[in-house]
Design a protein around this motif. Structure first.
Motif, PDB file in Angstrom:
ATOM      1  N   GLY A  78      32.858  -5.243 -17.475  1.00  0.00           N
ATOM      2  CA  GLY A  78      33.398  -4.286 -16.368  1.00  0.00           C
ATOM      3  C   GLY A  78      34.100  -5.255 -15.352  1.00  0.00           C
ATOM      4  O   GLY A  78      34.181  -6.386 -15.439  1.00  0.00           O
ATOM      5  N   ILE A  79      34.178  -4.610 -14.112  1.00  0.00           N
ATOM      6  CA  ILE A  79      34.696  -5.365 -13.185  1.00  0.00           C
ATOM      7  C   ILE A  79      33.787  -5.206 -11.692  1.00  0.00           C
ATOM      8  O   ILE A  79      33.636  -3.760 -11.524  1.00  0.00           O
ATOM      9  CB  ILE A  79      36.098  -4.644 -12.634  1.00  0.00           C
ATOM     10  N   ARG A  80      33.292  -5.881 -11.088  1.00  0.00           N
ATOM     11  CA  ARG A  80      32.590  -5.871  -9.925  1.00  0.00           C
ATOM     12  C   ARG A  80      33.001  -7.012  -8.612  1.00  0.00           C
ATOM     13  O   ARG A  80      33.857  -7.663  -8.823  1.00  0.00           O
ATOM     14  CB  ARG A  80      31.218  -6.121 -10.379  1.00  0.00           C
TER      15      ARG A  80
ATOM     16  N   VAL B  75      39.512  -8.630 -18.607  1.00  0.00           N
ATOM     17  CA  VAL B  75      38.036  -8.367 -18.804  1.00  0.00           C
ATOM     18  C   VAL B  75      37.910  -8.439 -20.316  1.00  0.00           C
ATOM     19  O   VAL B  75      38.546  -8.106 -20.919  1.00  0.00           O
ATOM     20  CB  VAL B  75      37.865  -6.840 -18.247  1.00  0.00           C
ATOM     21  N   ARG B  76      37.095  -9.298 -20.615  1.00  0.00           N
ATOM     22  CA  ARG B  76      36.493  -9.696 -22.043  1.00  0.00           C
ATOM     23  C   ARG B  76      35.116  -9.168 -22.001  1.00  0.00           C
ATOM     24  O   ARG B  76      34.583  -8.942 -21.052  1.00  0.00           O
ATOM     25  CB  ARG B  76      36.311 -11.301 -21.955  1.00  0.00           C
ATOM     26  N   LYS B  77      35.082  -8.810 -23.425  1.00  0.00           N
ATOM     27  CA  LYS B  77      33.830  -8.152 -23.916  1.00  0.00           C
ATOM     28  C   LYS B  77      32.727  -8.801 -23.534  1.00  0.00           C
ATOM     29  O   LYS B  77      32.588 -10.114 -23.696  1.00  0.00           O
ATOM     30  CB  LYS B  77      33.797  -7.769 -25.586  1.00  0.00           C
ATOM     31  N   GLY B  78      31.480  -8.429 -22.940  1.00  0.00           N
ATOM     32  CA  GLY B  78      30.431  -8.989 -22.697  1.00  0.00           C
ATOM     33  C   GLY B  78      30.329  -9.833 -21.288  1.00  0.00           C
ATOM     34  O   GLY B  78      29.339 -10.432 -20.788  1.00  0.00           O
ATOM     35  N   GLU B  79      31.341  -9.590 -20.493  1.00  0.00           N
ATOM     36  CA  GLU B  79      31.694 -10.226 -19.143  1.00  0.00           C
ATOM     37  C   GLU B  79      32.027  -9.309 -18.190  1.00  0.00           C
ATOM     38  O   GLU B  79      32.829  -8.221 -18.471  1.00  0.00           O
ATOM     39  CB  GLU B  79      32.653 -11.475 -19.261  1.00  0.00           C
ATOM     40  N   TYR B  80      31.592  -9.646 -16.767  1.00  0.00           N
ATOM     41  CA  TYR B  80      32.183  -9.027 -15.542  1.00  0.00           C
ATOM     42  C   TYR B  80      33.126 -10.026 -15.077  1.00  0.00           C
ATOM     43  O   TYR B  80      32.843 -11.179 -14.801  1.00  0.00           O
ATOM     44  CB  TYR B  80      30.904  -8.677 -14.733  1.00  0.00           C
ATOM     45  N   VAL B  81      34.202  -9.560 -14.626  1.00  0.00           N
ATOM     46  CA  VAL B  81      35.088 -10.271 -13.698  1.00  0.00           C
ATOM     47  C   VAL B  81      34.605  -9.927 -12.111  1.00  0.00           C
ATOM     48  O   VAL B  81      34.500  -8.592 -11.863  1.00  0.00           O
ATOM     49  CB  VAL B  81      36.509  -9.775 -13.783  1.00  0.00           C
TER      50      VAL B  81
ATOM     51  N   VAL C 190      34.454  -0.921 -17.566  1.00  0.00           N
ATOM     52  CA  VAL C 190      35.738  -0.704 -18.175  1.00  0.00           C
ATOM     53  C   VAL C 190      35.354  -1.310 -19.727  1.00  0.00           C
ATOM     54  O   VAL C 190      34.427  -2.235 -19.822  1.00  0.00           O
ATOM     55  CB  VAL C 190      37.005  -1.404 -17.689  1.00  0.00           C
ATOM     56  N   SER C 191      36.471  -0.933 -20.674  1.00  0.00           N
ATOM     57  CA  SER C 191      36.618  -1.755 -21.966  1.00  0.00           C
ATOM     58  C   SER C 191      37.215  -2.988 -21.731  1.00  0.00           C
ATOM     59  O   SER C 191      37.820  -3.147 -20.772  1.00  0.00           O
ATOM     60  CB  SER C 191      37.388  -0.670 -22.760  1.00  0.00           C
ATOM     61  N   PRO C 192      37.041  -4.029 -22.791  1.00  0.00           N
ATOM     62  CA  PRO C 192      37.998  -5.154 -22.622  1.00  0.00           C
ATOM     63  C   PRO C 192      39.400  -4.776 -22.526  1.00  0.00           C
ATOM     64  O   PRO C 192      39.858  -3.710 -23.041  1.00  0.00           O
ATOM     65  CB  PRO C 192      37.401  -5.926 -23.947  1.00  0.00           C
ATOM     66  N   GLY C 193      40.101  -5.641 -21.646  1.00  0.00           N
ATOM     67  CA  GLY C 193      41.404  -5.214 -21.689  1.00  0.00           C
ATOM     68  C   GLY C 193      41.951  -5.891 -20.175  1.00  0.00           C
ATOM     69  O   GLY C 193      41.356  -6.778 -19.519  1.00  0.00           O
ATOM     70  N   SER C 194      43.104  -5.890 -19.861  1.00  0.00           N
ATOM     71  CA  SER C 194      43.748  -6.265 -18.702  1.00  0.00           C
ATOM     72  C   SER C 194      44.151  -5.148 -17.975  1.00  0.00           C
ATOM     73  O   SER C 194      44.765  -3.872 -18.256  1.00  0.00           O
ATOM     74  CB  SER C 194      45.170  -6.682 -18.959  1.00  0.00           C
ATOM     75  N   TYR C 195      43.832  -4.978 -16.371  1.00  0.00           N
ATOM     76  CA  TYR C 195      43.956  -3.911 -15.428  1.00  0.00           C
ATOM     77  C   TYR C 195      44.382  -4.331 -14.169  1.00  0.00           C
ATOM     78  O   TYR C 195      44.454  -5.535 -13.769  1.00  0.00           O
ATOM     79  CB  TYR C 195      42.334  -3.623 -15.212  1.00  0.00           C
TER      80      TYR C 195
END
Length: 497
Positions: free
Chosen positions: A403-405, A471-477, A447-452
């Motif tokens: 996700g994003i935090r 955002v990559r799977k398994g990571e928070y931005v 969120v799901s992996p992707g560009s936002y």
């Protein structure tokens, strides 16, 4: 003759006095024991506690120095003592009067004792908070927080689990306590559980509807038992099941007037107004304050996970919601052992908890219908609660996964800001944006992996837009967002750590 008359008068007066004395004695006994008497242990760690207890005029059985007092109390006295801040454990409870209900479903008093025992046994992991009182009986509504620093509000994501919106659906409380006990018992011994407790604030309200629950558990009811709270709809001061009570899961304020029933006698009566009931207001206030990321409300029955929404409007992040619901369902086996829970959309035009949580707070919240009957059989309870714990544990994993935090703050003073965080790819005019935490300016957006593209809005500050957040799977931005007044700012990678 005169002596005989005086003797008769004296006899009459003595008889009358005896009757009055007997009546006073009976009245006093009834005032004390019209409710069932309960053996309790009241802990008195200091001299002031012992002095404070004197005002209750207790029936004391024994004392243990300055540590505790064993006494016999009524239910009202027990409630008063607990509300005065004493730690109390119950040694014997009032007899269960509804013998048609399996004994694994705890009475209201037993649940209160369980909560007190948790607080005593795990003081560093468990915070117990009274978040409100029930509408009619004024019973406490208890919230329980599990965290590594339970008494400190931390800058962490928060997840919420609730049970017993409906009085005849008690297994939600069993599931909540199963999760709580597992987290506490295995903390420090199981790496995964330790990680969750260290990094998430996990909240529970095992019984949202204590009035209705107490009514079901203590009266000789049978199918269909009782669903609502005990709201006195006709105002006559007497509970009448034909006209009284509000369906708490039709009382939330999102499309409230479109769902449920407007007739007080209906088992789906939505109440006079949205959030008219103390119980739903207690959940509302807690949810707004804690800004949960995920939520679950346990009901029975149906072996399915219900997600927002279905035939109202398409949720802008429906793909994410369905993915999370599907993966959670894959972790919960059906009672038969064949297959997993199904997923189904909720009708968005009903004032239910999950619909309000999602629509107004952007909490990804689910209603889970548990088992195959309102009161699953005694032998089925351990399997059902274990499987639903597996589903809950999936959510705890997911909230830390992808996700994003970050934080929003004043660029000059560095003070945290109240702000709205909008992922534009998931934006709509009928679903609220996520908000920052009031204390830290922090936010979590699953969120799901992707560009936002992320848009940040705060009163008196220029809107800020951060494009191309990958955002990559398994990571928070992580985004650290300083806001400036009086000018529009568009910034990208410079805002990311």
């Amino acid at each position: 003759m005169k002596d005989h008359a005086l003797h008769s008068l004296r006899t009459f007066l003595l008889s009358l006095l005896a009757l009055i004395s007997g009546y006073i004695l009976l009245t006093t006994l009834y005032a004390r024991s019209g409710e069932n008497e309960i053996d309790v242990r009241i802990f008195t760690p200091g001299p002031r506690d012992t002095l404070r207890l004197k005002k209750f005029d207790l029936k004391i059985k024994s004392r243990n120095g300055g540590k505790y007092i064993d006494a016999v109390v009524s239910e009202n006295e027990l409630a008063r003592i607990k509300n005065s801040g004493f730690l109390v454990t119950v040694h014997s409870n009032s007899p269960r009067r509804n013998f048609s209900i399996p004994p694994s479903y705890r009475t209201h008093l037993e649940i209160e004792d369980d909560i007190q025992s948790l607080k005593s046994k795990y003081p560093h992991l468990v915070l117990v908070e009274k978040i409100g009182e029930s509408t009619t009986l004024r019973l406490p509504i208890w919230a329980i927080k599990i965290s590594d620093n339970a008494r400190t509000r931390e800058d962490e994501p928060r997840v919420f689990f609730a049970g017993v919106h409906h009085a005849r659906e008690p297994i939600g409380a069993n599931i909540c306590f199963k999760i709580i006990n597992t987290l506490c018992e295995k903390y420090g011994h199981d790496d995964q559980i330790t990680r969750w407790v260290d990094n998430i604030e996990i909240w529970f309200v095992p019984v949202v509807n204590p009035d209705g629950y107490k009514y079901v558990m203590e009266n000789n009811l049978s199918f269909p038992w009782w669903r609502k709270n005990l709201r006195d709809n006709d105002g006559d001061g007497v509970f009448n099941p034909l006209v009284d009570g509000v369906d708490l899961n039709r009382n939330y304020d999102y499309n409230w007037g479109d769902g449920g029933d407007g007739k007080p006698g209906s088992w789906f009566y939505r109440g006079r107004l949205p959030f008219s009931e103390n119980e739903t207001r207690a959940i509302m206030n807690l949810a707004i304050r804690e800004n949960f990321v995920f939520g679950v409300s346990y009901h029975s029955y149906g072996e399915s996970i219900l997600f927002p929404w279905g035939n109202y409007k398409r949720p802008p992040d429906i793909d994410l919601i369905v993915t999370i619901a599907s993966e959670m369902a894959a972790n919960i086996r059906r009672q038969s052992g064949r297959g997993r829970y199904s997923i189904l959309p909720l009708n968005g035009r009903v004032g239910q908890s999950s619909i309000w949580m999602y629509g107004q707070l952007r909490v990804i919240d689910f209603i889970i219908e548990v088992g195959n009957e309102y009161f699953p059989a005694e032998e089925s309870i351990p399997f059902i609660v274990q499987e639903n714990q597996n589903g809950a544990f999936y959510l705890l994993d997911r909230v830390l996964e992808t996700g994003i935090r970050g934080h929003v703050f004043d660029a000059k003073t560095k003070a945290p800001l109240a702000a709205e965080i909008e992922v534009l790819e998931y934006a709509s005019d009928y679903v609220a944006s996520r908000k920052t935490d009031a204390d830290f300016g922090g936010f979590y957006r699953v969120v799901s992996p992707g560009s936002y593209t992320v848009e940040i809005r705060s009163a008196d500050y220029a809107t800020k837009i951060i494009p191309n957040v990958k955002v990559r799977k398994g990571e928070y931005v992580d985004l650290e967002i300083g806001m400036s007044k009086n000018r529009v700012m568009t910034n990208g990678a410079a805002e990311r750590n």
